[in-house]
Design a protein around this motif. Structure first.
Motif, short mmCIF file in Angstrom:
data_model
loop_
_atom_site.label_atom_id
_atom_site.label_comp_id
_atom_site.label_asym_id
_atom_site.label_seq_id
_atom_site.Cartn_x
_atom_site.Cartn_y
_atom_site.Cartn_z
N ARG A 141 36.32 40.41 33.74
CA ARG A 141 36.66 39.99 35.11
C ARG A 141 38.15 40.22 35.35
NH1 ARG A 141 32.23 37.19 37.02
NH2 ARG A 141 30.85 36.36 35.39
N ARG A 142 38.48 40.83 36.46
CA ARG A 142 39.87 41.21 36.73
C ARG A 142 40.81 39.99 36.73
NH1 ARG A 142 42.92 45.20 39.58
NH2 ARG A 142 44.74 44.29 40.59
N GLU A 143 40.42 38.90 37.38
CA GLU A 143 41.28 37.73 37.44
C GLU A 143 41.55 37.16 36.06
OE1 GLU A 143 39.66 34.93 40.16
OE2 GLU A 143 40.37 35.99 41.94
N LEU A 144 40.54 37.18 35.21
CA LEU A 144 40.71 36.68 33.85
C LEU A 144 41.65 37.59 33.07
CD1 LEU A 144 40.03 34.82 31.50
CD2 LEU A 144 37.92 36.14 31.15
N ALA A 192 34.21 31.98 36.45
CA ALA A 192 34.37 32.75 37.70
C ALA A 192 34.03 31.87 38.89
CB ALA A 192 33.48 33.98 37.68
N LYS A 193 34.82 32.01 39.94
CA LYS A 193 34.53 31.27 41.16
C LYS A 193 33.48 32.01 41.98
CE LYS A 193 38.09 33.44 44.05
NZ LYS A 193 39.24 33.22 44.93
N LEU A 247 44.05 39.48 34.23
CA LEU A 247 45.42 39.30 34.71
C LEU A 247 46.00 37.95 34.28
CD1 LEU A 247 45.08 40.79 38.29
CD2 LEU A 247 46.37 41.75 36.38
N SER A 248 45.17 36.92 34.24
CA SER A 248 45.66 35.60 33.84
C SER A 248 46.15 35.59 32.40
CB SER A 248 44.56 34.55 34.03
OG SER A 248 43.55 34.69 33.05
N GLU A 298 41.78 48.27 42.28
CA GLU A 298 41.26 47.17 43.08
C GLU A 298 39.76 47.06 42.84
OE1 GLU A 298 42.27 47.65 47.15
OE2 GLU A 298 44.43 47.63 46.81
N GLU A 315 34.26 36.29 52.06
CA GLU A 315 34.33 37.36 51.08
C GLU A 315 33.01 38.12 51.00
OE1 GLU A 315 37.58 35.75 47.85
OE2 GLU A 315 35.55 34.92 47.80
N GLU A 368 36.54 43.95 41.21
CA GLU A 368 36.25 42.65 40.61
C GLU A 368 36.22 42.70 39.09
OE1 GLU A 368 32.84 40.66 42.57
OE2 GLU A 368 32.95 42.36 43.96
N TYR A 369 35.85 43.85 38.56
CA TYR A 369 35.71 44.00 37.12
C TYR A 369 36.51 45.21 36.66
CZ TYR A 369 31.76 40.86 37.89
OH TYR A 369 30.98 39.80 38.25
#
Length: 262
Positions: free
Chosen positions: A167-170, A250-251, A172-173, A82, A257, A84-85
């Motif tokens: 970036r974690r979201e990137l 990135a948002k 995973l995407s 868990e 948050e 962000e990066y």
């Protein structure tokens, strides 16, 4: 609550004895105020050979799973990571001081930068090091630049995928690392560059250990038939992603948050 960068390490029995040195290199990292690291070590298999080398530290998580190769092992480790990066660290490699802070500085400064890489030095058994010729310029890496160079230089990227911080979201995407027996990190690197700009730091960000047991030194890694197949699917994926013209940015964190991260 601190913000977090997650270090992901895939390990198998031969490389396990190097984990204590990797841990020491992590402990020498100085992060900006409000940041912490979490190291997730995922064994590629279930043996009794790796656990004795795992540091006793609350910032370290050790997990095991059925064998699947380094790409599968790193991707499944994300279930326990868990932050962000996500930063890659192979079990037999070392992070020089300042590596994590430089990655964070690049990614935090520009939301259009999806991933960061850095200069690499090969580390030999006698302690000597050597660099690579032809490093790119310090700063942003444009969309598609990695694929162009890789294709024109016998499938050799201008930056080393073992230095990736993303970036974690990137990550995973894109489905994590590619499901390949090798070059899974190169496949991820090219996919990332198809959808986002990157960053290269001229400061050394990784000591890449050279030793007899490393997987990239084994005969199957350079088998010409398999290598041709790996390179073909890596290129096809990168070009398919580029054709979609999706651009990852990135948002900005919401007010809630920001408050909860403090």
């Amino acid at each position: 609550m601190n913000r977090r960068i997650v270090i992901v390490t895939a390990v198998h029995t031969p490389s396990a004895p190097f984990l204590p040195e990797a841990y020491l290199s992590l402990c020498e990292q100085e992060l900006p105020d409000g940041w912490e690291w979490h190291w997730v070590i995922q064994e590629d298999g279930r043996t009794d050979a790796v656990a004795p080398y795992i540091p006793q530290d609350n910032r370290v998580t050790f997990r095991q799973g059925r064998p699947g190769g380094p790409g599968v092992t790193r991707t499944i480790a994300l279930a326990h990571a868990e932050g962000e990066y996500v930063k890659v660290l192979d079990a037999d490699d070392l992070l020089p001081p300042g590596a994590l802070a430089r990655d964070l500085a690049a990614l935090e400064a520009d939301p259009t930068i999806g991933w960061a890489t850095s200069r690499v030095l090969d580390l030999f058994p006698d302690g000597s090091t050597t660099g690579f010729p032809g490093d790119p310029a310090h700063g942003p890496i444009p969309h598609g630049a990695i694929l162009d160079h890789w294709k024109a230089n016998d499938f050799r990227a201008p930056v080393h995928p073992a230095t990736l911080c993303v970036r974690r979201e990137l990550l995973l995407s894109l489905g994590g690392w590619m499901a390949l027996p090798a070059s899974e990190d190169t496949g991820l690197l090219l996919a990332l560059n198809s959808v986002s700009r990157g960053w290269f730091s001229r400061e050394t960000g990784l000591l890449y250990r050279k030793w007899d047991g490393q997987m990239t030194g084994q005969p199957p890694h350079v088998d010409p038939v398999e290598r041709e197949a790996r390179m073909a699917v890596i290129e096809e994926r990168a070009r398919a992603l580029a054709a979609f013209r999706w651009r990852a940015t990135a948002k900005a964190p919401s007010a809630d948050e920001v408050i909860h991260s403090r």
